[in-house]
Write an enzyme that holds these catalytic residues in place. Structure first.
Site, PDB file in Angstrom:
ATOM      1  N   THR A  91     -32.829  19.823  52.969  1.00  0.00           N
ATOM      2  CA  THR A  91     -32.874  21.266  53.233  1.00  0.00           C
ATOM      3  C   THR A  91     -31.612  21.653  54.008  1.00  0.00           C
ATOM      4  O   THR A  91     -31.021  20.812  54.696  1.00  0.00           O
ATOM      5  CB  THR A  91     -34.148  21.644  54.007  1.00  0.00           C
ATOM      6  OG1 THR A  91     -34.194  20.887  55.212  1.00  0.00           O
ATOM      7  CG2 THR A  91     -35.391  21.373  53.173  1.00  0.00           C
ATOM      8  N   THR A 148     -30.453  23.494  56.796  1.00  0.00           N
ATOM      9  CA  THR A 148     -30.214  23.282  58.226  1.00  0.00           C
ATOM     10  C   THR A 148     -30.351  21.811  58.593  1.00  0.00           C
ATOM     11  O   THR A 148     -29.561  21.280  59.371  1.00  0.00           O
ATOM     12  CB  THR A 148     -31.167  24.150  59.078  1.00  0.00           C
ATOM     13  OG1 THR A 148     -30.952  25.524  58.734  1.00  0.00           O
ATOM     14  CG2 THR A 148     -30.921  23.958  60.560  1.00  0.00           C
ATOM     15  N   CYS A 149     -31.325  21.151  58.009  1.00  0.00           N
ATOM     16  CA  CYS A 149     -31.548  19.730  58.301  1.00  0.00           C
ATOM     17  C   CYS A 149     -30.347  18.888  57.871  1.00  0.00           C
ATOM     18  O   CYS A 149     -29.876  18.032  58.615  1.00  0.00           O
ATOM     19  CB  CYS A 149     -32.806  19.239  57.596  1.00  0.00           C
ATOM     20  SG  CYS A 149     -34.273  20.199  57.992  1.00  0.00           S
ATOM     21  N   SER A 150     -29.848  19.143  56.670  1.00  0.00           N
ATOM     22  CA  SER A 150     -28.764  18.342  56.102  1.00  0.00           C
ATOM     23  C   SER A 150     -27.385  18.703  56.641  1.00  0.00           C
ATOM     24  O   SER A 150     -26.511  17.843  56.715  1.00  0.00           O
ATOM     25  CB  SER A 150     -28.738  18.496  54.581  1.00  0.00           C
ATOM     26  OG  SER A 150     -29.865  17.900  54.005  1.00  0.00           O
ATOM     27  N   VAL A 155     -29.347  16.682  61.311  1.00  0.00           N
ATOM     28  CA  VAL A 155     -29.072  15.250  61.151  1.00  0.00           C
ATOM     29  C   VAL A 155     -27.614  14.915  61.475  1.00  0.00           C
ATOM     30  O   VAL A 155     -27.359  13.968  62.233  1.00  0.00           O
ATOM     31  CB  VAL A 155     -29.469  14.757  59.750  1.00  0.00           C
ATOM     32  CG1 VAL A 155     -28.976  13.339  59.505  1.00  0.00           C
ATOM     33  CG2 VAL A 155     -30.988  14.823  59.585  1.00  0.00           C
TER      34      VAL A 155
END
Length: 162
Positions: free
Chosen positions: A48, A50-52, A56
């Site tokens: 996703t 924001t996560c990627s 992270v």
């Protein structure tokens, strides 16, 4: 259940990953955290935006600094299966320290009280975005985001707390 908070002992739980031969394995959170200083951060989903692109990468980029401040383990949890988590981890070839662990049925996320129901958006039950600093199973910092925000669960915020 009330969300995990500072002063709480983290529950034990079993998470999954793929070994070097791409075979599913499991690991207990307590086996990774007992007697150690660990960061456990959760994201709503692998791959996703924001996560990627933000969450992270921040932990990967700051991992050496975190290790230098006494952090033994950096654990990323998402409500995805171990095959997805393994594929996602491979998109970060520079990663040397962050463990990508799968909570496919959201059992551990539920045990933490950090589930996020996104069924109305077609995503099912996911995890709130969070970062916990845990020392010998006890929560020292609990940075849990509201909604889809990304303000307090970053590596930078955990570094400030160290």
């Amino acid at each position: 259940m009330a969300p995990i908070a500072v002063g709480n002992v983290i529950p034990d739980g079993i998470l999954a990953y793929l070994d070097e031969e791409n075979k599913p394995q499991t690991v207990s959170i307590h086996s990774l955290a007992t007697g150690k200083k660990v960061i456990i951060f959760g994201v709503p989903g692998a791959f996703t935006p924001t996560c990627s692109l933000k969450h992270v990468p921040g932990f990967i980029e700051r991992a050496e600094e975190l290790k230098g401040k006494g952090v033994d383990e950096i654990i990323c949890i998402s409500v995805n299966d171990p095959f997805v988590m393994n594929s996602w981890a491979k998109t970060f070839p520079e990663n040397k320290h962050v463990k990508f662990l799968a909570d496919g049925a959201a059992k551990y996320t539920n045990a933490l009280g950090l589930e996020l129901d996104l069924t109305d958006k077609g995503l099912g039950v996911r995890s709130k975005r969070f970062a916990l600093l845990v020392e010998d199973l006890k929560v020292k910092v609990a940075n849990v985001e509201s909604g889809g925000e990304f303000t307090i669960s970053s590596a930078e915020e955990i570094i400030k707390a160290l």
